[in-house]
Design a protein around this motif. Sequence first.
Motif, PDB file in Angstrom:
ATOM      1  N   GLY A 164       1.027  -1.402  -0.061  1.00 31.88           N
ATOM      2  CA  GLY A 164      -0.159  -0.049   0.112  1.00 31.88           C
ATOM      3  C   GLY A 164       0.317   0.658  -0.217  1.00 31.88           C
ATOM      4  N   PRO A 165       0.534   2.465   0.449  1.00 34.03           N
ATOM      5  CA  PRO A 165       0.968   3.676   0.323  1.00 34.03           C
ATOM      6  C   PRO A 165       2.098   3.401   1.596  1.00 34.03           C
ATOM      7  N   ALA A 166       3.177   4.065   0.831  1.00 35.34           N
ATOM      8  CA  ALA A 166       4.427   4.617   2.151  1.00 35.34           C
ATOM      9  C   ALA A 166       3.862   5.371   3.312  1.00 35.34           C
ATOM     10  N   ASP A 167       3.170   5.789   3.785  1.00 30.04           N
ATOM     11  CA  ASP A 167       2.482   6.687   4.810  1.00 30.04           C
ATOM     12  C   ASP A 167       1.770   5.859   5.492  1.00 30.04           C
ATOM     13  N   GLY A 168       1.305   4.474   5.259  1.00 31.98           N
ATOM     14  CA  GLY A 168       0.612   3.655   6.156  1.00 31.98           C
ATOM     15  C   GLY A 168      -0.877   3.965   5.833  1.00 31.98           C
ATOM     16  N   SER A 169      -1.444   4.511   4.874  1.00 29.38           N
ATOM     17  CA  SER A 169      -2.956   4.607   5.115  1.00 29.38           C
ATOM     18  C   SER A 169      -3.412   3.646   4.084  1.00 29.38           C
ATOM     19  N   ASN A 170      -4.986   3.786   2.907  1.00 30.78           N
ATOM     20  CA  ASN A 170      -5.135   2.653   2.661  1.00 30.78           C
ATOM     21  C   ASN A 170      -5.643   3.066   0.980  1.00 30.78           C
ATOM     22  N   TYR A 171      -6.445   2.573   0.390  1.00 28.07           N
ATOM     23  CA  TYR A 171      -6.052   2.832  -0.781  1.00 28.07           C
ATOM     24  C   TYR A 171      -7.392   3.661  -1.400  1.00 28.07           C
ATOM     25  N   ILE A 172      -7.975   4.339  -1.515  1.00 29.86           N
ATOM     26  CA  ILE A 172      -8.852   4.939  -2.733  1.00 29.86           C
ATOM     27  C   ILE A 172      -9.758   4.262  -2.665  1.00 29.86           C
ATOM     28  N   VAL A 173     -10.804   3.370  -2.190  1.00 36.81           N
ATOM     29  CA  VAL A 173     -11.269   2.347  -3.101  1.00 36.81           C
ATOM     30  C   VAL A 173     -12.745   2.807  -3.091  1.00 36.81           C
ATOM     31  N   ASP A 174     -13.889   2.465  -4.066  1.00 36.05           N
ATOM     32  CA  ASP A 174     -15.243   2.539  -4.184  1.00 36.05           C
ATOM     33  C   ASP A 174     -16.124   2.234  -2.388  1.00 36.05           C
ATOM     34  N   TYR A 175     -16.795   2.828  -1.983  1.00 32.57           N
ATOM     35  CA  TYR A 175     -17.408   2.413  -0.799  1.00 32.57           C
ATOM     36  C   TYR A 175     -18.041   1.336  -1.010  1.00 32.57           C
ATOM     37  N   TYR A 176     -19.216   1.067  -1.744  1.00 36.98           N
ATOM     38  CA  TYR A 176     -19.562   0.305  -2.223  1.00 36.98           C
ATOM     39  C   TYR A 176     -18.956  -1.109  -3.616  1.00 36.98           C
ATOM     40  N   GLY A 177     -17.923  -0.630  -3.516  1.00 42.10           N
ATOM     41  CA  GLY A 177     -16.805  -2.149  -4.552  1.00 42.10           C
ATOM     42  C   GLY A 177     -16.018  -2.645  -4.181  1.00 42.10           C
ATOM     43  N   ALA A 178     -15.332  -3.823  -4.564  1.00 41.83           N
ATOM     44  CA  ALA A 178     -14.887  -4.729  -3.887  1.00 41.83           C
ATOM     45  C   ALA A 178     -13.538  -4.055  -3.051  1.00 41.83           C
ATOM     46  N   ARG A 179     -14.062  -4.226  -1.688  1.00 46.58           N
ATOM     47  CA  ARG A 179     -12.616  -4.169  -1.057  1.00 46.58           C
ATOM     48  C   ARG A 179     -12.016  -5.193  -0.072  1.00 46.58           C
ATOM     49  N   LEU A 180     -10.683  -5.573  -0.391  1.00 46.98           N
ATOM     50  CA  LEU A 180     -10.694  -7.229   0.470  1.00 46.98           C
ATOM     51  C   LEU A 180     -10.258  -6.258   2.103  1.00 46.98           C
ATOM     52  N   THR A 181     -10.055  -7.255   2.538  1.00 42.30           N
ATOM     53  CA  THR A 181     -10.041  -6.860   4.167  1.00 42.30           C
ATOM     54  C   THR A 181      -9.363  -7.943   4.552  1.00 42.30           C
ATOM     55  N   ARG A 182      -8.215  -7.485   5.929  1.00 45.29           N
ATOM     56  CA  ARG A 182      -7.205  -8.454   5.738  1.00 45.29           C
ATOM     57  C   ARG A 182      -7.269  -9.037   7.075  1.00 45.29           C
TER      58      ARG A 182
END
Length: 197
Positions: A164-182
Motif C-alpha cells: 500500500g502507500p508508504a505513509d501507512g494509509s489505505n487506498y481510495i476504493v469505491d465505498y460500495y465496491g470490492a474491498r479486501l479485508t485483511r
Amino acid sequence: MASSRTRLVCLRSGMWSLLFYCVYSHLKVVLSEDVLSCENLRLGQYLCNDPKIDEATQEPENCRDTTAWVECLPAPNISCRLSNGTEFKFSGKEVGFNKTISCRNVSGYSYKVAVALSLFLGWLGADRFYLGYPALGLLKFCTVGFCGIGTLIDFILIAMQIVGPADGSNYIVDYYGARLTRLSITNQTYRKPHLSL
C-alpha cells in the motif's frame, strides 16, 4: 368420604391459588419492566441510514479516527429511552440514536491508479514512485523492473493490496465496491484446539 372430598377441595383451591400467584407475578414483572435505552435495541427493532459518502475519499463524510456515525431510526411502535432520559414511542420516521461504524484512513492514493501504473508502467518503477517508495522505484527503473520478474511480483502485491502507500494509509476504493479485508490472528482470536489422533 368427607375427608377425601375435603382434601380434593383443598387441593383444587391450592392449585388455583398457585396459578393466580404465577399469573400475578408474571404480570408484575412485565408491567414493571424498565424501558430499554434506544442504543440497546435488538436487531430488527431499528434501521440505520446509509452514511453520506465523500466523493473524494470514498469514506463517510464524518469519519474521524477510523470511526464514523450513522443515524438509526427505531421501528414503528417501539418505545425506548433517549439519551436525555425521556421515554419516547417512535413512528418509524424519527431518529432515535447514532451508531458508530468503522471507516478507513485514506490520504489520496487511488487503488485504480496504482494498479494501472503497475500494469502498464511497472517496468519503469512508476507504481513505486506513485506509492511513495522512490528508492525501489529508481531500482526498478535502472533494472527494467528486475528484468520483468519484479514487475510481475509488484503487480500481484499491489492488486492484492498487500503493498500500500508508504505513509501507512489505505487506498481510495469505491465505498460500495470490492474491498479486501485483511484477516489477522490476535490474542483475542478463538483458536480451535488441535485434536490428537
